[in-house]
Design a protein around this motif. Structure first.
Motif, PDB file in Angstrom:
ATOM      1  N   GLY A  30      13.678   2.425  -6.947  1.00 51.94           N
ATOM      2  CA  GLY A  30      14.244   1.924  -5.697  1.00 51.94           C
ATOM      3  C   GLY A  30      15.579   1.235  -5.839  1.00 51.94           C
ATOM      4  N   HIS A  31      16.422   1.689  -6.769  1.00 54.47           N
ATOM      5  CA  HIS A  31      17.766   1.122  -6.918  1.00 54.47           C
ATOM      6  C   HIS A  31      18.668   1.691  -5.825  1.00 54.47           C
ATOM      7  N   LEU A  32      19.087   0.867  -4.879  1.00 56.17           N
ATOM      8  CA  LEU A  32      19.873   1.330  -3.739  1.00 56.17           C
ATOM      9  C   LEU A  32      21.305   0.828  -3.820  1.00 56.17           C
ATOM     10  N   GLN A  33      22.244   1.698  -3.440  1.00 53.17           N
ATOM     11  CA  GLN A  33      23.667   1.356  -3.438  1.00 53.17           C
ATOM     12  C   GLN A  33      24.308   1.883  -2.161  1.00 53.17           C
ATOM     13  N   GLN A  34      24.860   0.964  -1.350  1.00 54.27           N
ATOM     14  CA  GLN A  34      25.576   1.388  -0.150  1.00 54.27           C
ATOM     15  C   GLN A  34      26.918   1.986  -0.544  1.00 54.27           C
ATOM     16  N   VAL A  35      27.331   3.041   0.182  1.00 53.88           N
ATOM     17  CA  VAL A  35      28.534   3.789  -0.181  1.00 53.88           C
ATOM     18  C   VAL A  35      29.352   4.082   1.080  1.00 53.88           C
ATOM     19  N   ASP A  36      30.680   3.968   0.949  1.00 51.26           N
ATOM     20  CA  ASP A  36      31.585   4.323   2.048  1.00 51.26           C
ATOM     21  C   ASP A  36      31.683   5.841   2.163  1.00 51.26           C
ATOM     22  N   MET A  37      31.944   6.309   3.383  1.00 52.32           N
ATOM     23  CA  MET A  37      32.174   7.736   3.607  1.00 52.32           C
ATOM     24  C   MET A  37      33.389   7.921   4.508  1.00 52.32           C
ATOM     25  N   CYS A  38      33.908   9.143   4.528  1.00 54.64           N
ATOM     26  CA  CYS A  38      35.033   9.504   5.383  1.00 54.64           C
ATOM     27  C   CYS A  38      34.589  10.502   6.439  1.00 54.64           C
ATOM     28  N   SER A  39      35.188  10.423   7.603  1.00 55.76           N
ATOM     29  CA  SER A  39      35.006  11.457   8.626  1.00 55.76           C
ATOM     30  C   SER A  39      36.292  12.265   8.703  1.00 55.76           C
ATOM     31  N   PHE A  40      36.155  13.576   8.838  1.00 59.27           N
ATOM     32  CA  PHE A  40      37.303  14.495   8.916  1.00 59.27           C
ATOM     33  C   PHE A  40      37.304  15.138  10.297  1.00 59.27           C
ATOM     34  N   SER A  41      38.368  14.886  11.051  1.00 59.77           N
ATOM     35  CA  SER A  41      38.475  15.396  12.420  1.00 59.77           C
ATOM     36  C   SER A  41      39.757  16.194  12.567  1.00 59.77           C
ATOM     37  N   SER A  42      39.715  17.165  13.465  1.00 55.70           N
ATOM     38  CA  SER A  42      40.893  17.973  13.759  1.00 55.70           C
ATOM     39  C   SER A  42      40.935  18.260  15.248  1.00 55.70           C
ATOM     40  N   LEU A  43      42.074  17.970  15.847  1.00 54.48           N
ATOM     41  CA  LEU A  43      42.270  18.187  17.288  1.00 54.48           C
ATOM     42  C   LEU A  43      41.193  17.484  18.108  1.00 54.48           C
ATOM     43  N   GLY A  44      40.797  16.285  17.675  1.00 56.01           N
ATOM     44  CA  GLY A  44      39.826  15.493  18.406  1.00 56.01           C
ATOM     45  C   GLY A  44      38.379  15.868  18.176  1.00 56.01           C
ATOM     46  N   GLN A  45      38.105  16.851  17.326  1.00 54.72           N
ATOM     47  CA  GLN A  45      36.742  17.308  17.064  1.00 54.72           C
ATOM     48  C   GLN A  45      36.329  16.958  15.632  1.00 54.72           C
TER      49      GLN A  45
END
Length: 548
Positions: free
Chosen positions: A304-319
């Motif tokens: 149960g070793h848990l690590q929070q991680v950042d992520m990126c969102s990739f959008s194009s033309l508002g979608q």
């Protein structure tokens, strides 16, 4: 009798009385001193008893077990198990201080009763003691280990077994039921074998139930995650390479959006993801484990070793197009596109072929690069907040770039032990932007080779790095290119001839090719997903690339 004689007798009697009084006073003082000493001794004894009581308050069980071939005094508390060798008195009077053994219960994933059974006997048998299955650290690896406590008493053994069983369950986030996805086509097509040989026995030993899906095609895991009920699961496990991991990370965040009724605003994934490395590079796995090892990954999950991680969102033309950890535009995208066309090659040959071929045809991309510098205030805001970005001023550059990388994790791997982005971390709320401007092939190769060493890859004048919270890339395709030979250095440098209108381009997002229109907006979302693992600063290096 004369008066003088009477006076002498009186003086003698007075002196004897005074002597007697002094002697009696001395006796009283001695008695009082002895009484005070006794009181002090009693107080000291009481303090010692109280200290012993305080020390013994945390001891839940105490007993005699054989560890190896010697008898030990074993003590169990809420957090640890301690065993001290029982050493008989030495006739010479010499005393030696025994070294105690200590096992933290947070490292124990299973407890079993040891029994002696005849050949073919499936159940029952004489009780031999208790076996504790745990992990021990060796560098960045977690290895399986077992502690055997021998005691033939059935009652004594079962008391210890039941107590230990309750303690290792505890309030910790250890999973009991997991949804497992296995990609049978990843890397050497041995994901199923890796799971059966290294992972399944550990899950069974730790009493972790599993629901297994063997994926049949790309997007299969995403379609299953959209429809299945997640209420009964404690986590999701991916057995595969970076492509499978990227698909499941995207699926978990996308599913959280659907459940929350928030199609535009990213929502933190509800279930943690465990990654069993079975790919050719395993960047995300190395970033949370420090090593490409299925046993280490499985132990992180069962403990149960848990690590929070950042992520990126990739959008194009508002979608919204994709969620991921890293993206490369230019050289990184071109390399992956060439490698994907040679799937019939081995992973090593395919990687080296694509690298050499892309270097031979090295050309920059003409694009407009804008970024929003990261600030501490931005890191603490909600992951979907856009208002803060609108108020900030963007920095915009336009020119020729050989490669642009955006990475919210260090991207460790055996090829780059310090990572492609060594200056970022898993959950610092920002991403590393690495923009490599147009330069000669030899200088670019020097830049690439330094990723395999400790540092220096960003010391070149044509490389710029920034800590960012958002990036926007607008690309313009280039119709023709010419190579100008340098008479002094004997090397080539590419330059554009004609420019055309904006068009689509290819991004390498977590090892997957993604076609995007001429503009892409990348935003960092702090702690958007939780992975089984921990923060590591360097990966174990076991391979080297000799192609450059």
């Amino acid at each position: 009798m004369s008066e003088n004689e009477e006076d002498l007798q009186r003086e003698q009697s007075d002196s004897t009385k005074k002597k007697k009084e002094k002697q009696s006073a001395k006796k009283k003082k001695k008695k009082n001193g002895e009484e005070e000493e006794e009181k002090c001794k009693e107080e000291e004894e009481e303090e010692e008893v109280k200290g012993e009581e305080k020390n013994s308050e945390g001891v839940l069980l105490r007993g005699i077990f054989k560890v190896g071939k010697k008898s030990h005094d074993v003590l169990l508390t809420q957090t640890r198990l301690t065993w001290i060798p029982i050493i008989p008195e030495n006739p010479t009077g010499e005393t030696s201080v025994p070294q105690p053994g200590v096992l933290l219960l947070q490292d124990v994933y299973a407890v079993k009763v040891k029994r002696r059974r005849a050949a073919g006997q499936q159940s029952g048998g004489a009780v031999l003691g208790v076996a504790l299955f745990c992990c021990k650290r060796r560098g960045r690896r977690l290895e399986k280990d077992t502690l055997h406590l021998h005691n033939a008493s059935t009652e004594h053994t079962h008391i210890w077994y039941n107590t230990l069983k309750e303690l290792i369950k505890g309030p910790s986030p250890r999973p009991r039921y997991l949804k497992v996805f296995i990609n049978p086509c990843s890397h050497k097509k041995d994901a199923v074998h890796i799971y059966r040989e290294h992972v399944a026995p550990l899950f069974k030993m730790a009493d972790v139930r599993t629901d297994i899906t063997v994926t049949e095609k790309k997007g299969h895991a995403l379609s299953v995650m959209k429809e299945c009920k997640l209420d009964g699961y404690d986590g999701v496990v991916c057995v595969g390479g970076d492509g499978s991991v990227a698909e499941l990370c995207h699926a978990l965040v996308f599913r959280a959006q659907l459940d929350a009724g928030s199609p535009e605003k990213p929502v933190t994934a509800v279930l943690p993801l465990g990654i069993i490395p079975a790919g050719s590079t395993d960047v995300v796995s190395c970033s949370v484990h420090g090593v490409r090892d299925p046993v280490t990954a499985a132990l992180h999950i069962v403990l149960g070793h848990l690590q929070q991680v950042d992520m990126c969102s990739f959008s194009s033309l508002g979608q919204l197009v994709h969620f991921g950890f890293s993206a490369m535009f230019g050289f990184g995208g071109q390399c992956l596109a060439r490698a994907e066309k040679k799937r019939w090659m081995s992973s090593t040959r395919r990687r080296e072929y694509a690298l050499v071929k892309t270097l031979a045809r090295l050309r920059p991309e003409d694009c407009q690069l804008s970024f929003l510098p990261a600030k501490k205030s931005n890191r603490d805001k909600d992951s979907g907040s856009v208002d803060a970005e609108v108020e900030e001023s963007w920095t915009t550059n336009q020119g020729l770039y050989l490669n642009i990388s955006i990475m919210s994790v260090p991207c460790l791997s055996p090829h780059t032990p310090r990572g492609l982005a060594p200056n970022t971390s898993l959950a610092n709320g920002s991403a590393a932007l690495i923009a490599v401007g147009n330069t000669s092939r030899s200088e670019f190769i020097k830049h690439l080779k330094r990723y395999g060493s400790s540092s220096g890859q960003f010391s070149f004048s044509f490389v710029e790095t920034h800590d960012v919270s958002a990036v926007r890339i607008r690309s313009r395709s280039l119709v023709g290119w010419s190579e100008e030979e340098s008479e002094e250095e004997g090397e080539s440098k590419t330059s554009p001839i004609i420019q055309s209108e904006a068009s689509a381009f290819t991004l390498n997002i977590d090892g997957e090719l993604v076609e995007i229109a001429n503009e892409v907006l990348i935003r960092v979302h702090p702690r958007l997903i939780t992975l089984y693992g921990e923060e590591v600063d360097e990966a174990e290096s076991t391979v080297s690339c000799s192609c450059i």
